[in-house]
Design a protein around this motif. Sequence first.
Motif, PDB file in Angstrom:
ATOM      1  N   TYR A   1       0.839  -1.193   0.000  1.00  0.00           N
ATOM      2  CA  TYR A   1       0.000   0.000   0.000  1.00  0.00           C
ATOM      3  C   TYR A   1       0.878   1.249   0.000  1.00  0.00           C
ATOM      4  N   ARG A   2       1.927   1.214   0.807  1.00  0.00           N
ATOM      5  CA  ARG A   2       2.837   2.354   0.901  1.00  0.00           C
ATOM      6  C   ARG A   2       3.489   2.650  -0.451  1.00  0.00           C
ATOM      7  N   GLU A   3       3.910   1.607  -1.161  1.00  0.00           N
ATOM      8  CA  GLU A   3       4.502   1.801  -2.490  1.00  0.00           C
ATOM      9  C   GLU A   3       3.510   2.488  -3.428  1.00  0.00           C
ATOM     10  N   MET A   4       2.248   2.090  -3.348  1.00  0.00           N
ATOM     11  CA  MET A   4       1.227   2.683  -4.205  1.00  0.00           C
ATOM     12  C   MET A   4       0.980   4.145  -3.834  1.00  0.00           C
ATOM     13  N   HIS A   5       0.974   4.426  -2.537  1.00  0.00           N
ATOM     14  CA  HIS A   5       0.783   5.807  -2.074  1.00  0.00           C
ATOM     15  C   HIS A   5       1.921   6.694  -2.591  1.00  0.00           C
ATOM     16  N   LEU A   6       3.150   6.228  -2.445  1.00  0.00           N
ATOM     17  CA  LEU A   6       4.304   7.007  -2.893  1.00  0.00           C
ATOM     18  C   LEU A   6       4.329   7.155  -4.414  1.00  0.00           C
ATOM     19  N   LEU A   7       3.892   6.123  -5.119  1.00  0.00           N
ATOM     20  CA  LEU A   7       3.799   6.203  -6.582  1.00  0.00           C
ATOM     21  C   LEU A   7       2.801   7.285  -6.988  1.00  0.00           C
ATOM     22  N   ALA A   8       1.655   7.320  -6.322  1.00  0.00           N
ATOM     23  CA  ALA A   8       0.650   8.338  -6.635  1.00  0.00           C
ATOM     24  C   ALA A   8       1.216   9.732  -6.382  1.00  0.00           C
ATOM     25  N   GLU A   9       1.895   9.914  -5.252  1.00  0.00           N
ATOM     26  CA  GLU A   9       2.494  11.214  -4.951  1.00  0.00           C
ATOM     27  C   GLU A   9       3.525  11.614  -6.008  1.00  0.00           C
ATOM     28  N   ARG A  10       4.402  10.675  -6.347  1.00  0.00           N
ATOM     29  CA  ARG A  10       5.457  10.951  -7.335  1.00  0.00           C
ATOM     30  C   ARG A  10       4.846  11.310  -8.698  1.00  0.00           C
ATOM     31  N   THR A  11       3.819  10.571  -9.093  1.00  0.00           N
ATOM     32  CA  THR A  11       3.172  10.836 -10.374  1.00  0.00           C
ATOM     33  C   THR A  11       2.537  12.221 -10.383  1.00  0.00           C
ATOM     34  N   LEU A  12       1.880  12.591  -9.304  1.00  0.00           N
ATOM     35  CA  LEU A  12       1.283  13.926  -9.213  1.00  0.00           C
ATOM     36  C   LEU A  12       2.351  15.006  -9.270  1.00  0.00           C
ATOM     37  N   LEU A  13       3.454  14.803  -8.557  1.00  0.00           N
ATOM     38  CA  LEU A  13       4.552  15.775  -8.605  1.00  0.00           C
ATOM     39  C   LEU A  13       5.106  15.914 -10.015  1.00  0.00           C
ATOM     40  N   GLU A  14       5.292  14.793 -10.699  1.00  0.00           N
ATOM     41  CA  GLU A  14       5.810  14.831 -12.068  1.00  0.00           C
ATOM     42  C   GLU A  14       4.860  15.582 -12.989  1.00  0.00           C
ATOM     43  N   GLN A  15       3.570  15.332 -12.861  1.00  0.00           N
ATOM     44  CA  GLN A  15       2.584  15.984 -13.716  1.00  0.00           C
ATOM     45  C   GLN A  15       2.494  17.483 -13.419  1.00  0.00           C
ATOM     46  N   MET A  16       2.505  17.837 -12.142  1.00  0.00           N
ATOM     47  CA  MET A  16       2.425  19.251 -11.764  1.00  0.00           C
ATOM     48  C   MET A  16       3.677  20.012 -12.202  1.00  0.00           C
ATOM     49  N   THR A  17       4.822  19.341 -12.159  1.00  0.00           N
ATOM     50  CA  THR A  17       6.066  19.954 -12.625  1.00  0.00           C
ATOM     51  C   THR A  17       6.033  20.112 -14.148  1.00  0.00           C
ATOM     52  N   ALA A  18       5.513  19.106 -14.835  1.00  0.00           N
ATOM     53  CA  ALA A  18       5.464  19.138 -16.301  1.00  0.00           C
ATOM     54  C   ALA A  18       4.613  20.294 -16.832  1.00  0.00           C
ATOM     55  N   VAL A  19       3.565  20.654 -16.094  1.00  0.00           N
ATOM     56  CA  VAL A  19       2.700  21.748 -16.558  1.00  0.00           C
ATOM     57  C   VAL A  19       3.089  23.095 -15.953  1.00  0.00           C
TER      58      VAL A  19
ATOM     59  N   PHE B   1       4.964  23.407 -10.432  1.00  0.00           N
ATOM     60  CA  PHE B   1       6.129  23.309  -9.551  1.00  0.00           C
ATOM     61  C   PHE B   1       7.382  23.430 -10.402  1.00  0.00           C
ATOM     62  N   VAL B   2       8.438  23.932  -9.795  1.00  0.00           N
ATOM     63  CA  VAL B   2       9.733  24.037 -10.464  1.00  0.00           C
ATOM     64  C   VAL B   2      10.757  23.390  -9.551  1.00  0.00           C
ATOM     65  N   GLY B   3      11.548  22.477 -10.097  1.00  0.00           N
ATOM     66  CA  GLY B   3      12.582  21.843  -9.304  1.00  0.00           C
ATOM     67  C   GLY B   3      12.658  20.355  -9.553  1.00  0.00           C
ATOM     68  N   ASP B   4      13.430  19.701  -8.698  1.00  0.00           N
ATOM     69  CA  ASP B   4      13.683  18.275  -8.817  1.00  0.00           C
ATOM     70  C   ASP B   4      12.606  17.481  -8.070  1.00  0.00           C
ATOM     71  N   VAL B   5      11.954  16.566  -8.762  1.00  0.00           N
ATOM     72  CA  VAL B   5      10.867  15.789  -8.174  1.00  0.00           C
ATOM     73  C   VAL B   5      11.357  14.981  -6.967  1.00  0.00           C
ATOM     74  N   ALA B   6      12.553  14.411  -7.041  1.00  0.00           N
ATOM     75  CA  ALA B   6      13.085  13.637  -5.914  1.00  0.00           C
ATOM     76  C   ALA B   6      13.249  14.518  -4.671  1.00  0.00           C
ATOM     77  N   GLU B   7      13.673  15.757  -4.862  1.00  0.00           N
ATOM     78  CA  GLU B   7      13.799  16.670  -3.722  1.00  0.00           C
ATOM     79  C   GLU B   7      12.428  17.036  -3.159  1.00  0.00           C
ATOM     80  N   MET B   8      11.455  17.193  -4.045  1.00  0.00           N
ATOM     81  CA  MET B   8      10.089  17.475  -3.590  1.00  0.00           C
ATOM     82  C   MET B   8       9.537  16.302  -2.788  1.00  0.00           C
ATOM     83  N   GLU B   9       9.838  15.077  -3.255  1.00  0.00           N
ATOM     84  CA  GLU B   9       9.409  13.886  -2.519  1.00  0.00           C
ATOM     85  C   GLU B   9      10.043  13.858  -1.138  1.00  0.00           C
ATOM     86  N   ALA B  10      11.351  14.123  -1.079  1.00  0.00           N
ATOM     87  CA  ALA B  10      12.072  14.103   0.197  1.00  0.00           C
ATOM     88  C   ALA B  10      11.524  15.148   1.170  1.00  0.00           C
TER      89      ALA B  10
END
Length: 86
Positions: A16-34, A37-46
Amino acid sequence: AATLAVERTMGPGVSYREMHLLAERTLLEQMTAVGLFVGDVAEMEAAHLMSNFMPHGLGHSLGLDVHDVGGYLPGEQRADDPRVEQ
């Protein structure tokens, strides 16, 4: 996009945790793409940036359990923040 990423990845042995983190990462990637957000997705995750937009567990929207704990790190407690309650 996050829903599709989770649907494509979930299965036996995927936590479940992997799925939660995947959803967060995907949202960050999409929000950055449009450009939201500006910056590194891994840093945003951290920095747990998505917790400002998704303070609940992944299953919350599905009505599985409004207090699902799968989205929190071990030992991490949800802050008692009245803004979350409103």
